[in-house]
Design a protein around this motif. Structure first.
Motif, PDB file in Angstrom:
ATOM      1  N   ILE A 163     -66.987  55.972  66.877  1.00 12.02           N
ATOM      2  CA  ILE A 163     -66.435  56.751  65.959  1.00 12.02           C
ATOM      3  C   ILE A 163     -65.084  57.145  66.529  1.00 12.02           C
ATOM      4  N   GLU A 164     -64.145  56.926  65.690  1.00 11.18           N
ATOM      5  CA  GLU A 164     -62.712  57.115  65.953  1.00 11.18           C
ATOM      6  C   GLU A 164     -62.463  58.603  66.085  1.00 11.18           C
ATOM      7  N   GLU A 165     -61.154  59.023  66.493  1.00 18.80           N
ATOM      8  CA  GLU A 165     -60.359  59.947  66.944  1.00 18.80           C
ATOM      9  C   GLU A 165     -60.723  61.097  65.833  1.00 18.80           C
ATOM     10  N   GLY A 166     -60.891  62.320  66.045  1.00 21.28           N
ATOM     11  CA  GLY A 166     -61.009  63.209  64.972  1.00 21.28           C
ATOM     12  C   GLY A 166     -62.016  63.285  63.975  1.00 21.28           C
ATOM     13  N   CYS A 167     -63.276  62.876  64.258  1.00 28.27           N
ATOM     14  CA  CYS A 167     -64.169  62.856  63.030  1.00 28.27           C
ATOM     15  C   CYS A 167     -65.295  63.709  63.443  1.00 28.27           C
ATOM     16  N   ASN A 168     -65.537  64.395  62.231  1.00 32.29           N
ATOM     17  CA  ASN A 168     -66.847  65.348  62.378  1.00 32.29           C
ATOM     18  C   ASN A 168     -68.176  64.856  61.717  1.00 32.29           C
TER      19      ASN A 168
ATOM     20  N   THR B 183     -78.278  62.406  69.447  1.00 35.64           N
ATOM     21  CA  THR B 183     -78.717  61.136  70.484  1.00 35.64           C
ATOM     22  C   THR B 183     -77.610  60.049  70.295  1.00 35.64           C
ATOM     23  N   ILE B 184     -77.068  59.550  71.242  1.00 41.03           N
ATOM     24  CA  ILE B 184     -76.028  58.529  71.228  1.00 41.03           C
ATOM     25  C   ILE B 184     -76.368  57.179  72.160  1.00 41.03           C
ATOM     26  N   GLY B 185     -76.678  56.282  71.374  1.00 42.88           N
ATOM     27  CA  GLY B 185     -77.206  55.032  71.577  1.00 42.88           C
ATOM     28  C   GLY B 185     -76.231  54.205  72.592  1.00 42.88           C
ATOM     29  N   HIS B 186     -76.866  53.320  73.055  1.00 39.07           N
ATOM     30  CA  HIS B 186     -76.139  52.406  74.167  1.00 39.07           C
ATOM     31  C   HIS B 186     -74.901  51.834  73.568  1.00 39.07           C
ATOM     32  N   SER B 187     -73.959  51.727  74.381  1.00 34.84           N
ATOM     33  CA  SER B 187     -72.608  50.586  73.991  1.00 34.84           C
ATOM     34  C   SER B 187     -71.917  51.417  72.731  1.00 34.84           C
ATOM     35  N   ALA B 188     -72.319  52.732  72.745  1.00 36.69           N
ATOM     36  CA  ALA B 188     -71.540  53.595  71.772  1.00 36.69           C
ATOM     37  C   ALA B 188     -70.130  53.880  72.315  1.00 36.69           C
ATOM     38  N   MET B 189     -69.067  54.224  71.281  1.00 37.35           N
ATOM     39  CA  MET B 189     -67.643  54.681  71.974  1.00 37.35           C
ATOM     40  C   MET B 189     -67.472  55.930  70.968  1.00 37.35           C
ATOM     41  N   VAL B 190     -67.079  56.932  71.878  1.00 34.12           N
ATOM     42  CA  VAL B 190     -66.702  58.195  70.879  1.00 34.12           C
ATOM     43  C   VAL B 190     -65.481  58.586  71.361  1.00 34.12           C
ATOM     44  N   ARG B 191     -64.447  58.600  70.405  1.00 35.47           N
ATOM     45  CA  ARG B 191     -63.093  58.905  70.888  1.00 35.47           C
ATOM     46  C   ARG B 191     -62.766  60.383  70.911  1.00 35.47           C
ATOM     47  N   GLU B 192     -61.488  60.729  71.221  1.00 32.64           N
ATOM     48  CA  GLU B 192     -61.036  62.062  71.633  1.00 32.64           C
ATOM     49  C   GLU B 192     -61.295  62.811  70.276  1.00 32.64           C
ATOM     50  N   LYS B 193     -61.638  64.183  70.560  1.00 34.29           N
ATOM     51  CA  LYS B 193     -61.786  65.360  69.528  1.00 34.29           C
ATOM     52  C   LYS B 193     -62.510  65.006  68.177  1.00 34.29           C
ATOM     53  N   VAL B 194     -63.696  64.333  68.784  1.00 37.80           N
ATOM     54  CA  VAL B 194     -64.985  64.161  67.873  1.00 37.80           C
ATOM     55  C   VAL B 194     -65.938  65.335  68.059  1.00 37.80           C
ATOM     56  N   LYS B 195     -66.738  65.557  66.856  1.00 33.21           N
ATOM     57  CA  LYS B 195     -67.614  66.588  66.910  1.00 33.21           C
ATOM     58  C   LYS B 195     -68.973  65.801  66.442  1.00 33.21           C
ATOM     59  N   VAL B 196     -69.981  65.576  67.141  1.00 32.79           N
ATOM     60  CA  VAL B 196     -71.349  65.231  66.700  1.00 32.79           C
ATOM     61  C   VAL B 196     -72.299  66.423  66.905  1.00 32.79           C
ATOM     62  N   THR B 197     -72.771  66.764  65.602  1.00 38.90           N
ATOM     63  CA  THR B 197     -73.767  67.924  65.760  1.00 38.90           C
ATOM     64  C   THR B 197     -75.128  67.089  64.942  1.00 38.90           C
TER      65      THR B 197
ATOM     66  N   ALA C 191     -62.678  60.908  59.906  1.00 36.62           N
ATOM     67  CA  ALA C 191     -63.725  61.204  58.746  1.00 36.62           C
ATOM     68  C   ALA C 191     -64.464  62.299  58.915  1.00 36.62           C
ATOM     69  N   ASP C 192     -65.052  62.604  57.912  1.00 39.43           N
ATOM     70  CA  ASP C 192     -65.889  63.977  57.987  1.00 39.43           C
ATOM     71  C   ASP C 192     -67.178  63.680  57.155  1.00 39.43           C
ATOM     72  N   LEU C 193     -68.134  63.390  57.851  1.00 43.31           N
ATOM     73  CA  LEU C 193     -69.446  63.064  57.242  1.00 43.31           C
ATOM     74  C   LEU C 193     -70.589  63.996  57.607  1.00 43.31           C
ATOM     75  N   LYS C 194     -71.133  64.531  56.385  1.00 43.06           N
ATOM     76  CA  LYS C 194     -72.306  65.564  56.605  1.00 43.06           C
ATOM     77  C   LYS C 194     -73.493  65.057  55.872  1.00 43.06           C
ATOM     78  N   TYR C 195     -74.390  65.005  56.608  1.00 43.30           N
ATOM     79  CA  TYR C 195     -75.990  64.615  55.995  1.00 43.30           C
ATOM     80  C   TYR C 195     -76.012  63.172  55.217  1.00 43.30           C
TER      81      TYR C 195
END
Length: 467
Positions: free
Chosen positions: A413-418, A389-403, A434-438
């Motif tokens: 979320i800046e470019e290339g984040c996982n 779920t992506i909230g309102h007014s959020a910005m997701v840059r290039e090559k981002v993976k959100v799972t 940045a690489d964030l898990k759990y």
């Protein structure tokens, strides 16, 4: 539009009840989420949490609801666009934000507004249960209390920041019901049973066969007689509906009163009488239809039980009932695990577009059908969004993976984040690569570029002091 059509309740029943929404809780069991956003306004499927019980009440025909909340929540209600979808009249009553006021205290606070029996609902309840299941029990048996309970849920999703930590098991409730599974005979918490489970003789005399159930959760939805609200006004020692009022009412069903046959009470009953005092008579105030109901009962051959020649309800005037949900959705969103589960299920509750019309989504974005994109979002090229779920007014840059994540309002979320299995609270900034898990990232936090974080709760120092 609602995906299910099981919410119809005859308007005649609805008009007999006043609806009250409890929306002043601070969310003490999930402080990392509620530090900057009050629990009633936490986004679930990009709607405020309190929107769900309000929508439930509106669908079954309520035209007005008394909302007990704080001034902070009231201000947010006025500006939140989703709250404008609620067409009911909201009679908002604000209580002190720093006051130690329980749910029974809150109900006592609005006693002057209560003109008839009430339906009390918590702001953190999300359910597709047909409300008439509870109201029908309340009306059919002229009950003092009818409540909703569901089976406890085992949440399967990994909770951010808690992987590997030993779960602190909640203490169970022991709930006693009659053979129909509807009459509520006994209720006690495990914490109060240090000397073992003891059933009073006055209960067993009238209900020799009782089923004791565990693994049930109180949904915090109650039908209550107006007399109960009046009783609270004169009994200020009761602060909580769930913790004090409900057990008191359940117990009082089998206490000796002037309306029941004179029998020799066992020692436990006598001791309980000393604790409870003589206030139970206030709960037996006759309703406007009491004489008609009594006449119908006397001339009917119907009885609520078998096995003896006693009159219906064994002559008891105070009666408690429970509807236990077997199937369907029924969650209280009062923990981080429940919050994550509610966001996962939210897309299935309503037939709405997954992507808000005002969102700008690149054609080269891969988005799963089980994701939600909020208003005025911007999602760039070569991004992948799945089960999120992506909230309102959020910005997701290039090559981002959100799972499998919850991204709240105004997050960048800046470019290339996982981002995997995370909860990112409002206005946080996740640095490039940045690489964030759990992980749980608190409101307004900034994660440095190229950071690798796993199974962490990342909040500000002031928030840690607050906890």
């Amino acid at each position: 539009m609602l995906a299910s059509s099981s919410f119809h309740l005859p308007p005649a029943n609805i008009m007999e009840l006043q609806a009250v929404l409890m929306a002043a809780g601070g969310g003490s069991r999930m402080p990392d989420l509620t530090y900057k956003t009050p629990k009633p306004m936490l986004p679930v499927g990009n709607k405020p949490l309190m929107w769900y019980p309000l929508n439930l009440l509106e669908r079954v025909g309520f035209e007005e609801v008394i909302v007990i909340t704080t001034k902070e929540v009231q201000k947010m209600m006025i500006t939140d666009p989703k709250m404008k979808d609620v067409k009911m009249k909201l009679d908002v009553v604000c209580i002190q934000e720093d006051g130690d006021m329980g749910t029974a205290d809150a109900l006592r606070h609005i006693q002057q507004k209560i003109k008839t029996d009430v339906l009390v609902v918590s702001c953190d309840l999300i359910t597709d249960v047909a409300l008439h299941e509870v109201v029908d029990l309340f009306r059919a048996h002229n009950a003092t209390l009818a409540m909703l309970m569901s089976k406890a849920h085992e949440f399967t999703e990994t909770v951010p920041g808690q992987k590997g930590k030993k779960k602190t098991g909640e203490q169970r409730d022991f709930v006693g019901v009659d053979q129909s599974g509807k009459r509520l005979l006994f209720m006690a918490n495990e914490a109060d049973l240090e000397d073992g489970l003891s059933i009073r003789k006055s209960i067993m005399r009238k209900h020799p066969r009782m089923h004791i159930k565990t693994g049930l959760v109180d949904a915090h939805l109650y039908c209550l007689k107006k007399a109960v609200v009046d009783f609270l006004a004169d009994n200020k020692s009761i602060s909580s509906i769930r913790g004090e009022l409900v057990p008191y009412l359940v117990r009082k069903q089998f206490s000796k009163t002037t309306n029941s046959p004179k029998i020799k009470e066992d020692a436990e009953d006598q001791n309980q009488k000393t604790v409870d005092g003589s206030t139970s008579h206030e709960l037996l105030i006759s309703s406007r239809d009491e004489l008609l109901l009594q006449l119908a009962q006397e001339r009917s051959c119907w009885n609520d039980h078998r096995g003896d020649m006693s009159e219906a309800y064994h002559g008891g005037k105070l009666r408690c009932y429970v509807h236990i949900v077997d199937q369907g959705l029924c969650y209280r969103v009062n923990t981080l695990a429940a919050y994550i589960e509610a966001n996962r299920l939210a897309p299935k509750l309503f037939e709405e577009p997954a992507v808000h019309p005002s969102a700008v989504i690149s054609e080269r974005c891969q988005m799963g059908s089980d994701s939600i994109i909020g208003a005025q979002c911007q999602v760039a090229d070569k991004t992948s969004i799945k089960r999120s779920t992506i909230g309102h007014s959020a910005m997701v840059r290039e090559k981002v993976k959100v799972t499998n994540s919850i991204i709240m309002h105004g997050v960048t979320i800046e470019e290339g984040c996982n981002i995997q299995g995370c909860v990112i609270c409002s206005n946080a900034v996740i640095g490039r690569g940045a690489d964030l898990k759990y992980c749980l990232v608190g409101s307004g936090q900034q994660i440095e570029p190229e950071a690798e974080r796993t199974n962490e709760v990342i909040v500000g120092t002031d928030q840690l002091m607050e906890i």
